[in-house]
Write an enzyme that holds these catalytic residues in place. Structure first.
Site, PDB file in Angstrom:
ATOM      1  N   CYS A 202      -2.254  33.552   8.842  1.00 16.66           N
ATOM      2  CA  CYS A 202      -1.757  34.120  10.589  1.00 16.66           C
ATOM      3  C   CYS A 202      -1.590  33.086  11.797  1.00 16.66           C
ATOM      4  O   CYS A 202      -2.605  32.667  12.673  1.00 16.66           O
ATOM      5  CB  CYS A 202      -3.182  35.320  11.357  1.00 16.66           C
ATOM      6  SG  CYS A 202      -3.859  36.091   9.742  1.00 16.66           S
TER       7      CYS A 202
ATOM      8  N   GLU B  50       0.792  -0.896  -0.160  1.00 17.35           N
ATOM      9  CA  GLU B  50       0.480   0.040   0.127  1.00 17.35           C
ATOM     10  C   GLU B  50       1.685   1.297   0.162  1.00 17.35           C
ATOM     11  O   GLU B  50       0.712   1.956   1.392  1.00 17.35           O
ATOM     12  CB  GLU B  50      -0.920  -0.050   0.897  1.00 17.35           C
ATOM     13  CG  GLU B  50      -1.785  -0.927   1.503  1.00 17.35           C
ATOM     14  CD  GLU B  50      -2.635  -1.090   2.715  1.00 17.35           C
ATOM     15  OE1 GLU B  50      -2.328   0.082   3.717  1.00 17.35           O
ATOM     16  OE2 GLU B  50      -3.268  -2.298   3.062  1.00 17.35           O
TER      17      GLU B  50
HETATM   18  N1  LLP Z   1      -1.646   1.887   4.430  1.00 15.37           N
HETATM   19  C1  LLP Z   1      -1.799   2.470   5.613  1.00 15.37           C
HETATM   20  C2  LLP Z   1      -3.403   2.110   5.945  1.00 15.37           C
HETATM   21  C3  LLP Z   1      -2.166   3.581   5.876  1.00 15.37           C
HETATM   22  O1  LLP Z   1      -2.682   4.385   6.809  1.00 15.37           O
HETATM   23  C4  LLP Z   1      -0.996   4.581   5.569  1.00 15.37           C
HETATM   24  C5  LLP Z   1      -0.553   5.961   6.249  1.00 15.37           C
HETATM   25  C6  LLP Z   1       0.058   4.392   4.007  1.00 15.37           C
HETATM   26  C7  LLP Z   1      -0.875   2.686   3.849  1.00 15.37           C
HETATM   27  C8  LLP Z   1       0.311   5.012   3.568  1.00 15.37           C
HETATM   28  O2  LLP Z   1       1.881   5.005   3.831  1.00 15.37           O
HETATM   29  P1  LLP Z   1       3.081   6.229   2.906  1.00 15.37           P
HETATM   30  O3  LLP Z   1       2.976   4.577   2.435  1.00 15.37           O
HETATM   31  O4  LLP Z   1       2.017   7.257   2.019  1.00 15.37           O
HETATM   32  O5  LLP Z   1       3.979   6.044   3.585  1.00 15.37           O
HETATM   33  N2  LLP Z   1       0.205  13.065   6.361  1.00 15.37           N
HETATM   34  C9  LLP Z   1       1.559  12.062   6.842  1.00 15.37           C
HETATM   35  C10 LLP Z   1       1.931  10.791   6.316  1.00 15.37           C
HETATM   36  C11 LLP Z   1       0.967  10.534   6.849  1.00 15.37           C
HETATM   37  C12 LLP Z   1       0.101   8.575   6.677  1.00 15.37           C
HETATM   38  C13 LLP Z   1      -0.691   7.800   6.974  1.00 15.37           C
HETATM   39  N3  LLP Z   1      -1.165   6.364   6.394  1.00 15.37           N
HETATM   40  C14 LLP Z   1       2.917  13.099   5.882  1.00 15.37           C
HETATM   41  O6  LLP Z   1       2.691  13.930   5.563  1.00 15.37           O
HETATM   42  O7  LLP Z   1       3.969  12.685   6.442  1.00 15.37           O
END
Ligand code: LLP
Length: 453
Positions: free
Chosen positions: A375, A305
């Site tokens: 702000c 994922e």
């Molecule tokens: N699968 C699940 C169950 C997840 O909760 C997430 C991300 C992913 C896959 C994807 O993860 P990735 O490969 O993108 O690391 N807003 C934060 C990141 C939040 C991630 C939440 N879950 C940031 O900007 O660093």
């Protein structure tokens, strides 16, 4: 031929300087100055080539294994991007009914490759996903298993189930995005999973098909992924040998990190102290190797994922400098983009490289804070950063903003959200128009003199 195979080369840097004396910043072959003229700022720009290149890196690294990339929609959920990924045979990881609807709109035939994660699915969301016949529900608690069974019975369907297990593995990342330890809200303790699988196996409305795990995001070392997967494989063996429950797929979640500092290099012709080299191909190969070792002997399918790794570096946020100012010793560059457009620096103290759209060799560098007009003191893109001096009217690019940029944006301070453009080679297309105040106000109602309209 699939769009992934169509690619001859995978540029690791979609944003690069070219043109006369290498002065202009391009995305693929399109000068960004052309895009800011055509579409205005703040503007998100993505390289389709780079996105597909990252999918292909996954395909190559996992060659010989039955592995499917289920792109994590939350990273960037623009319909055109989902469609691009669906055309490259990706499935999708969703966490809400809204994301399910986006996949349906972008690529209906990909619904059968959707995995549904999340700690708080509602009955309505479960119903919609059952009706859409998604691949699997990643169930995160006993209460959710009950609700899923109840909804499946109501709709006379069978729900495919994977328990999301919490493997209690530590992975170094920002505490807000670490998920794989028992102190976190995610998943069920791995020791409690077998009982839940037995419960699911007894139900006429649930079919246990997989086990899922996700230990966090922006994880730069491959080892914790291997450790988590080893624990999952142990569980899969136990389910088979002790309870005769056959697991067809293991979902390893997302989380593979990138370097946010590697792109500072071209800025001033010298590498700043914090710049590092980052080879995405080597990163994904090492990740795949950990999985390969952990999965030895498991002959089912592997689901992945990834979100950030696929799209973060394919995207940049373009902004214009409104003013420069000084307060005492501090110098500020105020841009027309703000924390509502890209909240990562404010929320996670995240570092993003910043490059000028036009490089001017003769300009001295200066140590500045790059800030937005919102702000809040937390409204910054960079603090005490040495950058080639910027003047009012100049444009800049905030790099590595393709993931969790637009998807985490808001209308704070009543700021309409940015437009989005997808570049492929020398072509560019608007994939989301800039919001207007009319869009923002359309959903609100006013009550005059205390009475309803
Ligand atoms: N699968 C699940 C169950 C997840 O909760 C997430 C991300 C992913 C896959 C994807 O993860 P990735 O490969 O993108 O690391 N807003 C934060 C990141 C939040 C991630 C939440 N879950 C940031 O900007 O660093």
């Amino acid at each position: 031929m699939s769009p992934v195979n169509r690619l001859q080369e995978i540029p690791t840097r979609p944003f690069h300087y070219a043109g006369a004396q290498d002065r202009d910043l391009l995305c693929d072959r399109v000068p960004l100055s052309r895009l800011v003229r055509a579409y205005g700022t703040p503007l998100y720009v993505y390289s389709a080539t780079n996105i597909l290149g990252r999918v292909r890196l996954f395909a190559e690294a996992f060659a010989g294994m039955r592995a499917t990339v289920c792109y994590s929609v939350k990273a960037n959920s623009n319909l055109s991007i989902l469609r691009l990924l669906a055309a490259a045979d990706a499935g999708f990881d969703i966490v809400s009914g809204g994301e399910l609807e986006r996949v349906r709109q972008a690529a209906k035939s990909s619904l059968r490759r959707v995995v549904f994660s999340g700690v708080g699915k509602t009955a309505a969301e479960i119903d919609a996903a059952l009706a859409a016949r998604i691949l699997v529900f990643n169930v995160e608690s006993p209460a959710e298993l009950d609700l899923l069974e109840q909804r499946a019975r109501h709709l006379r369907k069978r729900a495919p189930v994977a328990m999301r297990v919490n493997p209690d593995v530590f992975a170094a990342t920002h505490p807000y995005i670490s998920t794989g330890m028992t102190e976190h809200k995610f998943g069920v303790a791995i020791g409690d999973a077998a009982a839940l699988y037995q419960r699911a196996a007894r139900s006429s409305y649930l079919t246990p098909t997989g086990v899922s795990v996700h230990i966090g995001s922006q994880i730069r070392s491959a080892e914790p992924f291997g450790q988590a997967l080893q624990r999952v494989v142990q569980l899969v063996r136990e389910l088979q040998s002790s309870y005769g429950i056959q697991i067809r797929h293991i979902d390893a979640g997302g989380g593979l990190g990138i370097s946010y500092q590697a792109d500072d290099a071209p800025q001033q012709g010298k590498r700043p102290a914090n710049a590092e080299s980052f080879d995405p191909k080597a990163a994904v190969l090492e990740y795949a190797q950990q999985m390969r070792v952990a999965l030895a002997g498991f002959d089912g399918e592997l689901l992945l994922e990834p979100g950030r790794f696929i799209i973060a570096q394919a995207g940049a946020l373009l902004a214009q400098v409104l003013h420069t100012k000084r307060n005492g010793k501090k110098a500020f560059v105020v841009t027309d983009a703000a924390m509502n457009d890209l909240i990562r620096p404010a929320l996670y103290q995240a570092y993003h490289s910043i490059l000028p759209l036009r490089r001017q060799q003769d300009r001295p560098s200066a140590v500045v804070d790059v800030v937005g007009p919102v702000c809040e003191t937390g409204d910054f893109f960079a603090r005490d950063r040495e950058l080639a001096a910027l003047d009012a009217g100049d444009f800049l690019a905030i790099l590595d903003a393709g993931a969790y940029g637009m998807s985490l944006s808001s209308n704070y301070n009543s700021r309409p959200r940015a437009a989005e453009v997808l570049v492929e080679g020398n072509r560019h297309r608007l994939i989301r128009r800039r919001e207007t105040m009319r869009d923002l106000l359309a959903v609100e109602r006013t009550f005059l003199n205390g009475g309803a309209e």
